[in-house]
Design a protein around this motif. Structure first.
Motif, PDB file in Angstrom:
ATOM      1  N   PHE A 291       0.880  -1.207   0.010  1.00  0.00           N
ATOM      2  CA  PHE A 291      -0.065  -0.100  -0.010  1.00  0.00           C
ATOM      3  C   PHE A 291       0.845   1.216  -0.090  1.00  0.00           C
ATOM      4  O   PHE A 291       0.182   2.339  -0.101  1.00  0.00           O
ATOM      5  N   LEU A 292       2.068   1.148   0.186  1.00  0.00           N
ATOM      6  CA  LEU A 292       2.896   2.378   0.384  1.00  0.00           C
ATOM      7  C   LEU A 292       2.976   3.417  -0.860  1.00  0.00           C
ATOM      8  O   LEU A 292       3.055   4.534  -0.623  1.00  0.00           O
ATOM      9  N   PRO A 293       2.896   2.956  -1.979  1.00  0.00           N
ATOM     10  CA  PRO A 293       2.872   3.991  -3.197  1.00  0.00           C
ATOM     11  C   PRO A 293       1.371   4.768  -2.983  1.00  0.00           C
ATOM     12  O   PRO A 293       1.717   6.113  -3.142  1.00  0.00           O
ATOM     13  N   PHE A 294       0.495   4.223  -2.731  1.00  0.00           N
ATOM     14  CA  PHE A 294      -0.825   4.779  -2.502  1.00  0.00           C
ATOM     15  C   PHE A 294      -0.850   5.888  -1.294  1.00  0.00           C
ATOM     16  O   PHE A 294      -1.353   6.836  -1.229  1.00  0.00           O
ATOM     17  N   LEU A 352       7.618   6.235  -5.099  1.00  0.00           N
ATOM     18  CA  LEU A 352       6.452   6.406  -4.331  1.00  0.00           C
ATOM     19  C   LEU A 352       6.483   5.346  -2.963  1.00  0.00           C
ATOM     20  O   LEU A 352       6.125   5.672  -1.950  1.00  0.00           O
ATOM     21  N   GLY A 353       6.882   4.084  -3.441  1.00  0.00           N
ATOM     22  CA  GLY A 353       6.781   3.039  -2.486  1.00  0.00           C
ATOM     23  C   GLY A 353       7.913   3.499  -1.399  1.00  0.00           C
ATOM     24  O   GLY A 353       7.502   3.188  -0.175  1.00  0.00           O
ATOM     25  N   LYS A 358       8.850   6.275   4.578  1.00  0.00           N
ATOM     26  CA  LYS A 358       9.586   7.291   5.095  1.00  0.00           C
ATOM     27  C   LYS A 358       8.862   8.241   5.874  1.00  0.00           C
ATOM     28  O   LYS A 358       7.726   8.633   5.566  1.00  0.00           O
ATOM     29  N   LEU A 359       9.129   8.984   6.860  1.00  0.00           N
ATOM     30  CA  LEU A 359       8.619   9.952   7.350  1.00  0.00           C
ATOM     31  C   LEU A 359       8.573  11.300   6.370  1.00  0.00           C
ATOM     32  O   LEU A 359       9.734  11.419   5.857  1.00  0.00           O
ATOM     33  N   PRO A 360       7.555  11.927   6.277  1.00  0.00           N
ATOM     34  CA  PRO A 360       7.497  12.958   5.254  1.00  0.00           C
ATOM     35  C   PRO A 360       8.887  14.115   5.246  1.00  0.00           C
ATOM     36  O   PRO A 360       9.225  14.655   4.548  1.00  0.00           O
ATOM     37  N   VAL A 383       8.407  14.275   1.241  1.00  0.00           N
ATOM     38  CA  VAL A 383       7.069  14.424   0.651  1.00  0.00           C
ATOM     39  C   VAL A 383       7.168  15.351  -0.486  1.00  0.00           C
ATOM     40  O   VAL A 383       6.284  15.351  -1.446  1.00  0.00           O
ATOM     41  N   TRP A 384       8.201  16.198  -0.843  1.00  0.00           N
ATOM     42  CA  TRP A 384       8.473  16.874  -2.083  1.00  0.00           C
ATOM     43  C   TRP A 384       8.652  15.512  -3.349  1.00  0.00           C
ATOM     44  O   TRP A 384       8.318  15.767  -4.401  1.00  0.00           O
TER      45      TRP A 384
END
Length: 440
Positions: A291-294, A352-353, A358-360, A383-384
């Protein structure tokens, strides 16, 4: 296409059965004599692998249900009892938990193969849409199953995801309340998730049957992306592809067994071995790896509603893909420019995965940026990076494929599957004497 049935009953029982319920004829036409393109490579074996893994998940899940207690006071302990006291319970549970990961490994490879070879294009649009429905139900089933152990990550993951649904306008609050069964994640929530997690695999099995039916109407696509011209382009599914699929399944099962017996918890999270505590929130709540990419797409959008819509849109865009790709050529073997953009797309999905895990605010490049360089620190955060990857994910479907299909110049496509082979006649080895026919 499967064409006319070639099945001939050989015994009295087969003839009797064939006149009343022709299931043997159906199995023969679908598995044994089904004409299959003769140039399929090993990327086409993951359909069989997925069918096997669905069977593993259903069988192991039924056994686990016999011992699991869907109650917030007993769920965690019942899982531990399965591991410690039930005969081979540890094996059944590890097969089920790691089987979910292997299921998603196979389905992601299967999806990428379809994207590369254009298997979603006409006349296979309905086949592709059913496949997208299977993927959507898989995700729902896996999420609800992740909640059942009722560990720290299970509980708080359920809180985060169900709260996100509340951001949807008009229906969001009603859906959230229905899933909770009250005003917070508690015992009614666990009972609902348990019931749906048990039901949905059988829905999956029905969709898989429909998927196979839809496949047998137009037949398989192939690496060249050209339509089957004649019987010379095909071979019976058995024994050619049953043996090939069997070999690929054996290799995949070795990989599966290596996780089950040697690294059963490597794909999980240590906090899920701590009983759920609503008063203690884990430092970093993360879903399962598939689910990590989403999850990264969700966090990439600063607005809550926008993030939820982007997360669901990332799946929804797959449903309309057959109409977004404007190219007349199926296979990217003959679309070098499209192949480059596809490789970037795969890289964006991997990024994305990684970002989702990771923390944002963690720096992508340690040492770059800092408290006194706020701008650099923000740009250097995950996040960026996830925003850049998210932008390309949607641009690939909504811009690249529609525009590229109209502007690119593909390479010449063979007229048939046999054409690339027959266009290169055999050459005589050095020192050998050619036959009279070739000399003439």
């Amino acid at each position: 296409m499967s064409g006319h049935s070639t099945y001939e009953p050989k015994t009295g029982f087969e003839r009797w059965m064939d006149m009343r319920l022709p299931v043997i004829r159906l199995a023969y036409d679908s598995v044994v004599a089904f004409p299959t393109p003769k140039n399929l490579n090993y990327w086409w074996t993951f359909g069989g692998i997925l069918a096997l893994m669905l069977g593993v998940q259903i069988v192991t899940g039924i056994v686990l249900v016999m011992h699991y207690v869907p109650h917030v006071d007993h769920a965690f302990a019942s899982v531990e009892r399965i591991m410690r006291d039930v005969n081979y319970g540890w094996l059944i549970r590890y097969m089920h938990a790691n089987g979910a990961s292997m299921f998603f490994v196979a389905v992601y490879i299967h999806i990428l193969r379809n994207l590369y070879y254009g298997s979603y294009k006409a006349p296979r649009e309905v086949l592709w849409i059913i496949g997208c429905l299977i993927y959507l139900v898989m995700m729902a089933t896996a999420f609800m199953g992740y909640v059942l152990p009722w560990g720290q990550m299970s509980f708080h993951g359920a809180v985060v995801i169900t709260n996100l649904l509340g951001a949807l306008p008009i229906v969001g609050e009603s859906i959230t309340t229905w899933l909770w069964g009250g005003f917070a994640v508690d015992n009614p929530t666990l009972n609902r998730f348990f019931s749906l997690h048990y039901l949905l695999p059988f829905v999956l099995a029905g969709l898989v049957g429909l998927h196979i039916w839809a496949l047998h109407v137009p037949g398989n696509n192939n690496p060249l992306g050209v339509n089957v011209k004649s019987s010379e382009d095909t071979v019976p599914f058995h024994p050619y592809y049953t043996v090939k699929d069997g070999f690929a399944i054996s290799i995949f099962l070795i990989l599966f067994a290596s996780f089950v017996f040697y690294n059963p918890n490597i794909l999980g999270h240590a906090d899920n071995y701590i009983p759920a505590n609503p008063l203690v929130t884990p430092a970093h709540i993360v879903p399962e790896w598939y689910f990590l990419p989403f999850y990264a797409i969700l966090r990439a959008i600063p607005d809550k509603l926008g993030g939820v819509l982007a997360m669901f849109g990332a799946i929804g865009v797959l449903f309309v893909l057959p109409w977004l790709d404007t190219s007349k050529v199926r296979s990217m073997r003959y679309r070098p420019t499209a192949r480059l953009y596809f490789l970037i797309f795969v890289l964006a999905c991997i990024v994305l995965g990684l970002c989702g895990a990771k923390l944002p605010d963690d720096p992508v490049i340690p040492g770059v940026g800092g408290g006194f360089q706020l701008l650099d620190a923000n740009i250097n955060s995950y996040v960026w990076l996830s925003r850049v990857a998210t932008a390309y994910y949607f641009a690939y479907f909504l811009l690249v494929l529609p525009i590229l299909g109209l502007t690119e110049k593909p390479l010449p496509v063979p007229e048939s599957i046999s054409a690339p082979v027959l266009s290169h006649p055999a050459t005589t080895p050095a020192g050998a004497v050619a036959s009279p026919e070739k000399r003439g």
